[in-house]
Design an enzyme around this catalytic site. Sequence first.
Site, PDB file in Angstrom:
ATOM      1  CB  CYS A 272      -0.804   0.012   1.086  1.00  0.00           C
ATOM      2  SG  CYS A 272      -2.168  -1.172   1.328  1.00  0.00           S
TER       3      CYS A 272
HETATM    4  N1  LIG Z   1      -3.177  -5.539   1.563  1.00  0.00           N
HETATM    5  C1  LIG Z   1      -3.133  -4.588   2.465  1.00  0.00           C
HETATM    6  O1  LIG Z   1      -2.310  -4.514   3.268  1.00  0.00           O
HETATM    7  C2  LIG Z   1      -4.261  -3.597   2.259  1.00  0.00           C
HETATM    8  C3  LIG Z   1      -4.342  -2.568   3.263  1.00  0.00           C
HETATM    9  C4  LIG Z   1      -5.482  -1.472   3.370  1.00  0.00           C
HETATM   10  C5  LIG Z   1      -6.354  -1.451   2.152  1.00  0.00           C
HETATM   11  N2  LIG Z   1      -5.921  -2.594   1.065  1.00  0.00           N
HETATM   12  C6  LIG Z   1      -6.849  -2.327  -0.060  1.00  0.00           C
HETATM   13  O2  LIG Z   1      -7.565  -3.469  -0.037  1.00  0.00           O
HETATM   14  C7  LIG Z   1      -8.057  -3.987  -1.428  1.00  0.00           C
HETATM   15  C8  LIG Z   1      -8.059  -5.456  -1.551  1.00  0.00           C
HETATM   16  O3  LIG Z   1      -6.453  -5.913  -1.168  1.00  0.00           O
HETATM   17  P1  LIG Z   1      -6.019  -7.257  -0.708  1.00  0.00           P
HETATM   18  O4  LIG Z   1      -4.631  -7.096  -0.252  1.00  0.00           O
HETATM   19  O5  LIG Z   1      -7.004  -8.109   0.145  1.00  0.00           O
HETATM   20  O6  LIG Z   1      -5.926  -7.895  -2.345  1.00  0.00           O
HETATM   21  P2  LIG Z   1      -5.892  -9.523  -2.779  1.00  0.00           P
HETATM   22  O7  LIG Z   1      -5.375  -9.413  -4.113  1.00  0.00           O
HETATM   23  O8  LIG Z   1      -5.345 -10.200  -1.695  1.00  0.00           O
HETATM   24  O9  LIG Z   1      -7.350  -9.945  -2.841  1.00  0.00           O
HETATM   25  C9  LIG Z   1      -8.282  -9.573  -3.706  1.00  0.00           C
HETATM   26  C10 LIG Z   1      -9.330 -10.796  -4.099  1.00  0.00           C
HETATM   27  O10 LIG Z   1     -10.458 -10.217  -4.908  1.00  0.00           O
HETATM   28  C11 LIG Z   1     -10.607 -11.025  -5.910  1.00  0.00           C
HETATM   29  N3  LIG Z   1     -11.505 -10.750  -7.050  1.00  0.00           N
HETATM   30  C12 LIG Z   1     -10.980  -9.796  -7.969  1.00  0.00           C
HETATM   31  N4  LIG Z   1     -12.078  -9.484  -8.533  1.00  0.00           N
HETATM   32  C13 LIG Z   1     -13.175  -9.753  -8.005  1.00  0.00           C
HETATM   33  C14 LIG Z   1     -14.617  -9.757  -8.534  1.00  0.00           C
HETATM   34  N5  LIG Z   1     -14.922  -9.126  -9.530  1.00  0.00           N
HETATM   35  N6  LIG Z   1     -15.574 -10.390  -7.537  1.00  0.00           N
HETATM   36  C15 LIG Z   1     -15.060 -11.102  -6.473  1.00  0.00           C
HETATM   37  N7  LIG Z   1     -13.749 -11.305  -6.256  1.00  0.00           N
HETATM   38  C16 LIG Z   1     -12.961 -10.678  -6.901  1.00  0.00           C
HETATM   39  C17 LIG Z   1      -9.404 -11.638  -6.537  1.00  0.00           C
HETATM   40  O11 LIG Z   1      -9.444 -12.927  -6.882  1.00  0.00           O
HETATM   41  C18 LIG Z   1      -8.685 -12.013  -4.868  1.00  0.00           C
HETATM   42  O12 LIG Z   1      -8.756 -13.112  -4.105  1.00  0.00           O
HETATM   43  C19 LIG Z   1      -7.056  -3.340  -2.459  1.00  0.00           C
HETATM   44  O13 LIG Z   1      -7.967  -1.887  -2.721  1.00  0.00           O
HETATM   45  C20 LIG Z   1      -5.930  -2.732  -1.430  1.00  0.00           C
HETATM   46  O14 LIG Z   1      -5.613  -1.403  -1.953  1.00  0.00           O
HETATM   47  C21 LIG Z   1      -5.061  -3.403   1.139  1.00  0.00           C
END
Ligand SMILES: NC(=O)c1ccc[n+]([C@@H]2O[C@H](COP(=O)([O-])OP(=O)(O)OC[C@H]3O[C@@H](n4cnc5c(N)ncnc54)[C@H](O)[C@@H]3O)[C@@H](O)[C@H]2O)c1
Length: 453
Positions: A272
């Site tokens: 992030c």
């Molecule tokens: N990872 C972190 O530390 C963190 C912290 C704060 C905010 N975020 C934000 O959270 C969001 C998600 O991050 P993450 O790390 O969990 O992502 P990730 O890549 O681990 O997981 C995302 C999941 O969404 C699924 N996906 C994609 N398109 C989809 C759809 N149309 N329908 C259903 N599922 C779908 C993917 O298959 C995947 O399993 C991002 O916007 C990120 O910026 C992440």
Amino acid sequence: MIDCISFFGLGKLGLPLAALFARSELRTLAIDIDRELVARLRAGQVPYPEPGLDDLLAEAEPRITYASEARGAFGTDASIILVPTPSDAGHPEFSSRHIEQACRDLCAALKARTEWRYHLIVISSTVFPGTVATRIAPLLEQLLGRRAGRDFGIAYVPDFVALGDVVRGFQEPQFLLIGSDDEESHAQAAALFRRIVAPGTPIQHLSIRDAELAKVAANVFLCTKISFGNFLAQLADRLGGADLDSIASALALDPRIGGGFLRAGSPYGGTCLPRDVDAFVALARSVDLDAPLASAVRDVNKAQYDLIERHLLAGNPRCVAVLGLSFKPGTSVTIGSPAFELVRRLAQRSVRVAVYDPAADARESAHAAFGDAITCHESITACVAAADAVLVCNSDPAFRGLAAKVAPDRRIIDPWGCVLGTHPGLVRIGRDQALAASLLASRRRKPSLRAVR
Ligand SMILES: NC(=O)c1ccc[n+]([C@@H]2O[C@H](COP(=O)([O-])OP(=O)(O)OC[C@H]3O[C@@H](n4cnc5c(N)ncnc54)[C@H](O)[C@@H]3O)[C@@H](O)[C@H]2O)c1
């Protein structure tokens, strides 16, 4: 009244959050387009190493149903979307294409209802400020043929959790930020998230656009603190060393400053922080504004890489051991990891690299990224055995005892100051008190230098 939700995106954040709602007695339809992931979850497997996630999934099991498509969402009362919002150097504005796809899938399911009833849609992914108003709300209104704020609600609830601490972080946030542009959406989102956060958690209600901006601004501010701490290390390195940790502890006593993230160490990295700073600069540029503070934060971060690299190469090593591949201890995530950037720099200079991380996933990611340019080891001892220099890339407590494991004629480069005890080759970047003491002594002999603090 929300009894049943659909949850889109079962990633590193989405899966724990969906499970927390299910554990709070909400029937939860947990949807991910990754069929293999859904099959693993149905088989009772825990797909990511995250403290507390296995117990949480077991407790959520009676109320959670995993699905790879959204059809079942038509019977739910609210939906939460937590899918990726990718960006890259050429496109620092986060893409909302996965959110838009999830909206299309959700709306197709909701349209199957014979009778319309209010549905709350919560966007939880980090979005580029302005995205909900310019892309998501118009898309939902068009797909549903209904009005936001009247027939359905939209709220933006960003996450302030850190990998390795996600399960606790979702339940005990410092505050809950709810962006919404109408009272009903706010009330429903607040009631929904109150189910999973600790009693007394403050809720801050902002407009959707302001909440989008607050989420990115919070991470930029954290990076500013990290770069400030790292700049103190860069300065102390030139001055001959300083007790950086005591300085940080002293500053932390001032509540206007606070101690979090002031510690000098590796450059900031991870999934992030770097991209949020890039997005912030891009946002400013989109309205013809420079962002000199955020740009300087990036410059200091790059200078921290240069400083570490300079110390590493000082002894002309043929082989360097890099300890700690994940971007921070307690997670196996290597996306945006400082260790990877430093391995890349070493490999470019034809230095052989041995790597160690306690997580097998992290070692596998390194092997996938660098192939034969590195050798992966499963223990610290094996990793440091053949190396001329050892780099401590994150502050994993396992690295504290390194002084006893590294031969005295080798060097240990420790940006975090986490290695305990003494070692003839230990370089605690910016913290070298022997140098500081001799500098101080020389200043006492030369009055003209006294002004240098
Ligand atoms: N990872 C972190 O530390 C963190 C912290 C704060 C905010 N975020 C934000 O959270 C969001 C998600 O991050 P993450 O790390 O969990 O992502 P990730 O890549 O681990 O997981 C995302 C999941 O969404 C699924 N996906 C994609 N398109 C989809 C759809 N149309 N329908 C259903 N599922 C779908 C993917 O298959 C995947 O399993 C991002 O916007 C990120 O910026 C992440």
